[in-house]
Motif scaffolding. Structure first.
Motif, PDB file in Angstrom:
ATOM      1  N   ALA A  41       0.812  -1.221   0.000  1.00  0.00           N
ATOM      2  CA  ALA A  41       0.000   0.000   0.000  1.00  0.00           C
ATOM      3  C   ALA A  41       0.840   1.264   0.000  1.00  0.00           C
ATOM      4  N   VAL A  42       1.961   1.267   0.687  1.00  0.00           N
ATOM      5  CA  VAL A  42       2.758   2.487   0.774  1.00  0.00           C
ATOM      6  C   VAL A  42       3.799   2.601  -0.322  1.00  0.00           C
ATOM      7  N   LYS A  43       3.882   1.638  -1.206  1.00  0.00           N
ATOM      8  CA  LYS A  43       4.893   1.675  -2.260  1.00  0.00           C
ATOM      9  C   LYS A  43       4.403   2.365  -3.532  1.00  0.00           C
ATOM     10  N   PHE A  44       3.181   2.827  -3.523  1.00  0.00           N
ATOM     11  CA  PHE A  44       2.607   3.479  -4.690  1.00  0.00           C
ATOM     12  C   PHE A  44       2.026   4.822  -4.288  1.00  0.00           C
ATOM     13  N   LYS A  45       1.806   5.681  -5.280  1.00  0.00           N
ATOM     14  CA  LYS A  45       1.136   6.937  -5.008  1.00  0.00           C
ATOM     15  C   LYS A  45      -0.277   6.632  -4.533  1.00  0.00           C
ATOM     16  N   LYS A  46      -0.805   7.494  -3.687  1.00  0.00           N
ATOM     17  CA  LYS A  46      -2.139   7.264  -3.142  1.00  0.00           C
ATOM     18  C   LYS A  46      -3.192   7.145  -4.235  1.00  0.00           C
ATOM     19  N   THR A  47      -2.974   7.795  -5.370  1.00  0.00           N
ATOM     20  CA  THR A  47      -3.947   7.709  -6.447  1.00  0.00           C
ATOM     21  C   THR A  47      -3.901   6.356  -7.152  1.00  0.00           C
ATOM     22  N   ASP A  48      -2.752   5.648  -7.034  1.00  0.00           N
ATOM     23  CA  ASP A  48      -2.595   4.357  -7.695  1.00  0.00           C
ATOM     24  C   ASP A  48      -3.090   3.195  -6.840  1.00  0.00           C
ATOM     25  N   ASN A  49      -3.094   3.368  -5.532  1.00  0.00           N
ATOM     26  CA  ASN A  49      -3.384   2.268  -4.627  1.00  0.00           C
ATOM     27  C   ASN A  49      -4.031   2.841  -3.364  1.00  0.00           C
ATOM     28  N   PRO A  50      -4.930   2.123  -2.749  1.00  0.00           N
ATOM     29  CA  PRO A  50      -5.553   2.656  -1.536  1.00  0.00           C
ATOM     30  C   PRO A  50      -4.545   2.803  -0.395  1.00  0.00           C
ATOM     31  N   ALA A  51      -4.850   3.704   0.517  1.00  0.00           N
ATOM     32  CA  ALA A  51      -4.005   3.903   1.699  1.00  0.00           C
ATOM     33  C   ALA A  51      -4.029   2.636   2.546  1.00  0.00           C
ATOM     34  N   PRO A  52      -2.992   2.427   3.358  1.00  0.00           N
ATOM     35  CA  PRO A  52      -2.981   1.221   4.193  1.00  0.00           C
ATOM     36  C   PRO A  52      -4.131   1.219   5.192  1.00  0.00           C
ATOM     37  N   ALA A  53      -4.637   0.036   5.470  1.00  0.00           N
ATOM     38  CA  ALA A  53      -5.674  -0.137   6.488  1.00  0.00           C
ATOM     39  C   ALA A  53      -5.081  -0.759   7.742  1.00  0.00           C
ATOM     40  N   VAL A  54      -4.048  -1.614   7.559  1.00  0.00           N
ATOM     41  CA  VAL A  54      -3.391  -2.293   8.676  1.00  0.00           C
ATOM     42  C   VAL A  54      -1.893  -2.340   8.386  1.00  0.00           C
ATOM     43  N   LYS A  55      -1.094  -2.159   9.445  1.00  0.00           N
ATOM     44  CA  LYS A  55       0.356  -2.277   9.337  1.00  0.00           C
ATOM     45  C   LYS A  55       0.846  -3.103  10.525  1.00  0.00           C
ATOM     46  N   VAL A  56       1.742  -4.058  10.256  1.00  0.00           N
ATOM     47  CA  VAL A  56       2.340  -4.875  11.311  1.00  0.00           C
ATOM     48  C   VAL A  56       3.859  -4.698  11.245  1.00  0.00           C
ATOM     49  N   ILE A  57       4.459  -4.356  12.386  1.00  0.00           N
ATOM     50  CA  ILE A  57       5.906  -4.232  12.505  1.00  0.00           C
ATOM     51  C   ILE A  57       6.369  -5.370  13.407  1.00  0.00           C
ATOM     52  N   TYR A  58       7.290  -6.183  12.890  1.00  0.00           N
ATOM     53  CA  TYR A  58       7.700  -7.376  13.634  1.00  0.00           C
ATOM     54  C   TYR A  58       9.131  -7.758  13.302  1.00  0.00           C
ATOM     55  N   SER A  59       9.752  -8.532  14.190  1.00  0.00           N
ATOM     56  CA  SER A  59      11.078  -9.079  13.934  1.00  0.00           C
ATOM     57  C   SER A  59      10.932 -10.497  13.427  1.00  0.00           C
ATOM     58  N   ARG A  60      11.828 -10.906  12.521  1.00  0.00           N
ATOM     59  CA  ARG A  60      11.701 -12.169  11.798  1.00  0.00           C
ATOM     60  C   ARG A  60      12.767 -13.189  12.186  1.00  0.00           C
ATOM     61  N   PRO A  61      12.528 -13.935  13.277  1.00  0.00           N
ATOM     62  CA  PRO A  61      13.482 -14.998  13.608  1.00  0.00           C
ATOM     63  C   PRO A  61      13.440 -16.095  12.556  1.00  0.00           C
ATOM     64  N   SER A  62      14.518 -16.866  12.487  1.00  0.00           N
ATOM     65  CA  SER A  62      14.620 -17.964  11.523  1.00  0.00           C
ATOM     66  C   SER A  62      14.597 -19.315  12.231  1.00  0.00           C
ATOM     67  N   VAL A  63      14.232 -20.339  11.486  1.00  0.00           N
ATOM     68  CA  VAL A  63      14.166 -21.698  12.024  1.00  0.00           C
ATOM     69  C   VAL A  63      15.566 -22.191  12.372  1.00  0.00           C
ATOM     70  N   LYS A  64      16.511 -22.053  11.451  1.00  0.00           N
ATOM     71  CA  LYS A  64      17.904 -22.467  11.660  1.00  0.00           C
ATOM     72  C   LYS A  64      18.009 -23.904  12.178  1.00  0.00           C
ATOM     73  N   GLY A  65      17.181 -24.794  11.650  1.00  0.00           N
ATOM     74  CA  GLY A  65      17.255 -26.206  12.018  1.00  0.00           C
ATOM     75  C   GLY A  65      16.634 -26.554  13.364  1.00  0.00           C
ATOM     76  N   ARG A  66      16.026 -25.582  14.021  1.00  0.00           N
ATOM     77  CA  ARG A  66      15.446 -25.824  15.350  1.00  0.00           C
ATOM     78  C   ARG A  66      14.006 -26.305  15.240  1.00  0.00           C
ATOM     79  N   ALA A  67      13.541 -26.996  16.276  1.00  0.00           N
ATOM     80  CA  ALA A  67      12.121 -27.326  16.415  1.00  0.00           C
ATOM     81  C   ALA A  67      11.457 -26.086  17.001  1.00  0.00           C
ATOM     82  N   ILE A  68      10.468 -25.542  16.306  1.00  0.00           N
ATOM     83  CA  ILE A  68       9.907 -24.253  16.716  1.00  0.00           C
ATOM     84  C   ILE A  68       8.724 -24.429  17.678  1.00  0.00           C
ATOM     85  N   PHE A  69       7.560 -24.807  17.145  1.00  0.00           N
ATOM     86  CA  PHE A  69       6.354 -24.829  17.968  1.00  0.00           C
ATOM     87  C   PHE A  69       6.298 -26.083  18.823  1.00  0.00           C
ATOM     88  N   GLY A  70       6.120 -25.861  20.111  1.00  0.00           N
ATOM     89  CA  GLY A  70       6.130 -26.944  21.079  1.00  0.00           C
ATOM     90  C   GLY A  70       7.492 -27.101  21.728  1.00  0.00           C
TER      91      GLY A  70
END
Length: 186
Positions: A41-70
């Motif tokens: 949404a923010v990579k275009f002019k407002k006339t080309d694309n609608p304004a953002p409705a939701v934005k999420v800011i987060y850090s991106r950990p990696s799996v790196k061979g680990r068991a994640i969930f549980g």
């Protein structure tokens, strides 16, 4: 002569200030990213694309061979949905999640992962490190969503949005797991 001396002093001071070593932090193991709805949404002019409705800011950990969930992320415990600071979600317009009306604003996004479902939490408190100071009394919405296993490993935690009719889905994926959180934007 006084003007030349003053000029020389100013120039020497400027060079000495620039010559100081700056110690920059190394690249974080879990870099920060941003997801928007609508996507890009923010990579275009407002006339080309609608304004953002939701934005999420987060850090991106990696799996790196680990068991994640549980394992790394324990089932039944509150998780910050990422690494480092807690994940923030900003609604530019009022929304409804799990039947709860949420005013426009910035909130924390937490989850309680389980093997077959996650409880997604929208919380009023922001600017926390992880979930260590998480305060359940500041929750404004909780919704249970089913886990959707995927066959290919998603190496780095990823967040994106999809749209189905009038509903925007917040999609969270990591390792062999995805969940979709339906959001109705008003």
């Amino acid at each position: 002569m006084k003007k030349i001396n003053l000029l020389v002093i100013v120039l020497l001071t400027a060079f000495s200030v620039n010559a100081q070593d700056v110690k920059f932090a190394p690249l974080d193991a879990s870099p920060v990213d941003i997801a928007y709805s609508p996507n890009k949404a923010v990579k275009f002019k407002k006339t080309d694309n609608p304004a953002p409705a939701v934005k999420v800011i987060y850090s991106r950990p990696s799996v790196k061979g680990r068991a994640i969930f549980g394992e790394l992320i324990k089932f039944g415990e509150v998780w910050r949905v990422g690494a480092n600071e807690n994940t923030e979600i900003k609604f530019y317009k009022p929304v409804t999640i799990g039947g709860v009306n949420i005013p426009a604003g910035t909130y924390s996004l937490f989850a309680i992962p389980e093997k077959d479902k996650w409880t997604i939490i929208i919380n009023k408190e922001i600017d926390l490190w992880g979930a260590y100071a998480y305060d359940e009394s500041k929750d404004i919405a909780r919704v249970s969503v089913p886990v959707k296993p995927v066959s290919n490993t998603i190496e780095a935690l990823s967040i994106a949005f999809t749209t189905q009719g009038s509903v925007t889905n917040l999609v969270i994926g990591w390792d062999k797991t995805t969940v979709e959180v339906p959001i109705t934007i008003k």
